[in-house]
Design an enzyme around this catalytic site. Structure first.
Site, PDB file in Angstrom:
ATOM      1  CG  HIS A 409      -1.819   1.158   1.346  1.00 56.07           C
ATOM      2  ND1 HIS A 409      -3.139   1.111   0.957  1.00 56.07           N
ATOM      3  CD2 HIS A 409      -1.611   2.434   1.777  1.00 56.07           C
ATOM      4  CE1 HIS A 409      -3.699   2.291   1.152  1.00 56.07           C
ATOM      5  NE2 HIS A 409      -2.786   3.117   1.650  1.00 56.07           N
ATOM      6  CD  GLU A 410       1.661   3.595   3.719  1.00 51.91           C
ATOM      7  OE1 GLU A 410       1.873   4.658   3.098  1.00 51.91           O
ATOM      8  OE2 GLU A 410       0.646   3.409   4.421  1.00 51.91           O
ATOM      9  CG  HIS A 413       0.244   6.327  -0.660  1.00 53.19           C
ATOM     10  ND1 HIS A 413      -0.831   6.882  -1.332  1.00 53.19           N
ATOM     11  CD2 HIS A 413      -0.278   5.657   0.405  1.00 53.19           C
ATOM     12  CE1 HIS A 413      -1.948   6.550  -0.700  1.00 53.19           C
ATOM     13  NE2 HIS A 413      -1.645   5.809   0.344  1.00 53.19           N
ATOM     14  CG  HIS A 416       0.543   8.825  -7.029  1.00 58.04           C
ATOM     15  ND1 HIS A 416      -0.743   8.892  -6.539  1.00 58.04           N
ATOM     16  CD2 HIS A 416       0.563   9.662  -8.097  1.00 58.04           C
ATOM     17  CE1 HIS A 416      -1.461   9.708  -7.292  1.00 58.04           C
ATOM     18  NE2 HIS A 416      -0.682  10.207  -8.229  1.00 58.04           N
TER      19      HIS A 416
END
Length: 626
Positions: A409-410, A413, A416
């Site tokens: 998940h991290e 980010h 991105h």
């Protein structure tokens, strides 16, 4: 000396493997498991020098006040200086808060963070004239400046976005009044936090085990999942009936917050709070309407899942208090850091070689702080604020599947931020919350797909599939029901209708019964569930925020399905989001990535995925019965 160092490392690794890493002091963890801050500043002394330089330069910025409309050259100089200072401040602040998070016991690090925060406040105060003054300069003159000085084109989107909000921006004095009103309008959130966390008496129950439990928020979350069904009912009923006692007080406080929202929206000349909230990112109201409309249309898919849950739990009738019980008993997956890294490099292969190689760099170049240590901040986050450098990730690795999933998940980010920073100028590198969770959730979806395809036992597969279905239920359907409730109660205030604690409870209860098929016999929503709204802090702390949990997972699931089914063409389109930052509005980035948020495509793909997962589970169950 070498023998001592070697022995120390063996002890550290043993502690990590045994799950005792919380006992480590930070200096006992190997450097390869800690992020490297030295690329930002070699020392705290260097940070202090940069802080002092920035403070001086920020003070100088006031020379531009009243001068932005003089010429294209002056406007460019002001914007260049403003964003260069902001970029340097982000770097300074990023370093400070991450150093503070390494060990919250060290007061000197906390002081560093406080100094950065204070400087940020000063920066905001000194530069607060910029947006109102750009509006005063006016569209015609700004467009002439853009034509006269080509270098200003870097700031075109920023300037045009300010001008877009011209009709909703007030005079300097009026803006100051609205800003000062925040001293009062922030009160409902503060009141709720104090009452709910400190002064509200909690219910106390005695479980079937004889254990006496005070139902704090944490204990409610913990005990609503217990295996004993009577205990689950007791925990949920006691919690919500306790909130029922205070429904009028909590309700009046929430209505005060709703009225404050409408005060701002009305004075900024918006038709509704919804329009005001979404317009910040130029998101049309129809996106919100489409979400609720499509979820209503797809309630049969939720009801199919609820029937599957009833069957797997072995109960005659499913109740609302059964919803948090896992479909199957937890399966233990163990991964140390290296095993987790290796797994994720395989998981991310569908996203292409550049993506995988960048993740590998993150592992090799110490972008990530993996190991829990005494005093370290709990949880996990990704920070991409240091624009000219790489993003950083804080983790607290515990050698389990949850750690792998959190890292996936991290990393979403982080990738991105990395690609946006790489492909956009600083002014356009930050991205909207509306798209922020898409990249992270795609990674979680790809991880789940990979695990389901590679685990060996039916029990493992059922656990993964069941957990995924629970995620879809809680994030898509539950959060959308919250969004619908929020919309309904705002409309009541905007229409001048009375709204009491009982009214709020009735509205909430009707929505929940509709979603969970109470009238169809799918899931019994007991009367005390009407007071669940009072337990949910988001309603009083945020305005039209929770819907983004739903949209992010829906879009991410749809993009992941496209990537799996279409391969590289879908990956190439998805990079419009990864590389886009805020160079365009989030809706436009999503469209370029291959999905129209106003169409049903993302919902259709997501519901098809959910039904496919249920097909797989039912196939396993049928095989095991035979």
């Amino acid at each position: 000396m070498k023998a001592k160092v070697f022995l120390t490392l063996i002890m550290v690794f043993a502690m990590l493997q045994n799950g005792k890493s919380q006992t480590l002091e930070r200096n006992e963890a190997p450097d390869k498991y800690k992020w490297d801050n030295s690329i930002l500043y070699k020392s705290v002394e260097d940070w202090e020098k940069e802080h002092d330089r920035l403070e001086t330069e920020i003070e100088k910025f006031s020379q531009y006040k009243g001068a932005l409309g003089k010429s294209a050259d002056v406007l460019y100089s002001a914007l260049r200086t403003y964003f260069d200072l902001l970029k340097d401040y982000y770097k300074l602040s990023d370093y400070a808060f991450r150093v503070a998070d390494e060990d919250l016991r060290i007061s000197s690090n906390q002081a560093l963070n406080q100094k950065a925060t204070t400087l940020g406040t000063k920066f905001s105060e000194v530069t607060s004239f910029v947006n109102p003054e750009i509006l005063k300069v006016g569209r015609e003159k700004i467009e002439r400046f853009l034509y006269e000085k080509k270098e200003l084109d870097e700031f075109r989107f920023y300037l045009m976005d300010i001008l877009r909000l011209e009709d909703h921006t007030l005079s300097e004095n009026e803006e100051a009044i609205l800003a000062s009103a925040g001293l009062m309008t922030s009160t409902p959130g503060e009141v709720y936090s104090i009452f709910d966390n400190a002064e509200k008496p909690n219910a106390v129950v005695i479980l079937s085990t004889g254990e006496e439990v005070e139902l704090t928020s944490a204990n409610y979350t913990k005990y609503r999942t217990v295996e004993n069904r009577a205990d689950r009912q007791l925990v949920m009923q006691s919690t919500f009936e306790n909130y029922k006692k205070f429904r009028n007080t909590i309700g009046a406080n929430l209505v005060g917050k709703l009225k404050a929202d409408y005060f701002y929206a009305k004075n900024r000349k918006y038709n509704s709070v919804l329009e005001s909230s979404l317009n910040v990112n130029n998101i049309p109201v129809s996106v919100y309407e489409t979400l609720i409309e499509q979820i209503h249309k797809n309630l049969p898919t939720l009801h199919r899942f609820l029937e599957l849950k009833r069957r797997m739990l072995g109960v005659d009738t499913l109740h609302y208090y059964d919803l948090y019980t896992p479909l199957v008993k937890s399966v233990e997956f163990k991964y140390d850091v290296e095993e987790g890294q290796k797994l994720l490099l395989d998981v991310f292969k569908p996203l292409g070689e550049e993506y995988v190689n960048t993740v590998k760099k993150a592992f090799e170049e110490r972008w990530i702080d993996f190991i829990p240590n005494k005093g370290k901040r709990s949880g996990a986050y990704s920070s991409g604020a240091a624009y000219d450098f790489h993003p950083y990730i804080l983790m607290n690795w515990t050698d389990d599947y949850e750690s792998v999933s959190t890292l996936a998940h991290e990393l979403g980010h982080t990738m991105h931020s990395y690609f946006s920073n790489k492909h956009q100028p600083f002014v356009n590198a930050q991205y909207s919350i509306f798209v922020a969770e898409i990249a992270s959730t795609i990674n979680e979806t790809l991880l789940n797909n990979y695990m389901v395809s590679n685990v060996k036992s039916d029990e493992e597969k059922l656990y993964l599939l069941g957990s995924y279905l629970d995620l879809l239920r809680t994030t898509i359907f539950r959060q959308t029901s919250f969004a619908e409730f929020e919309w309904e109660i705002h409309k009541r205030v905007e229409n001048g209708e009375p709204l009491t604690g009982d009214d709020l409870s009735n509205i909430y209860y009707d929505i929940v019964k509709k979603y969970y098929g109470d009238d169809k016999g799918v899931c019994v929503v007991d009367p005390y569930v009407a007071y669940e709204w009072a337990y949910i802090p988001h309603f009083v702390h945020y305005t039209y925020y929770v819907y983004q949990y739903s949209t992010s997972l829906i879009y991410a699931t749809a993009f992941a399905e496209k990537i799996v089914n279409e391969g590289q063409p879908a990956v190439d389109k998805f990079y419009h989001i990864l590389k886009g930052g805020s160079s365009e509005y989030p809706i436009d980035l999503i469209k370029k990535a291959g999905i129209d948020p106003l169409s049903s495509e993302a919902f259709d793909l997501t519901m098809a995925k959910m039904n496919k997962v249920m097909d797989m589970m039912e196939e396993i169950l049928e095989r095991r019965q035979n």
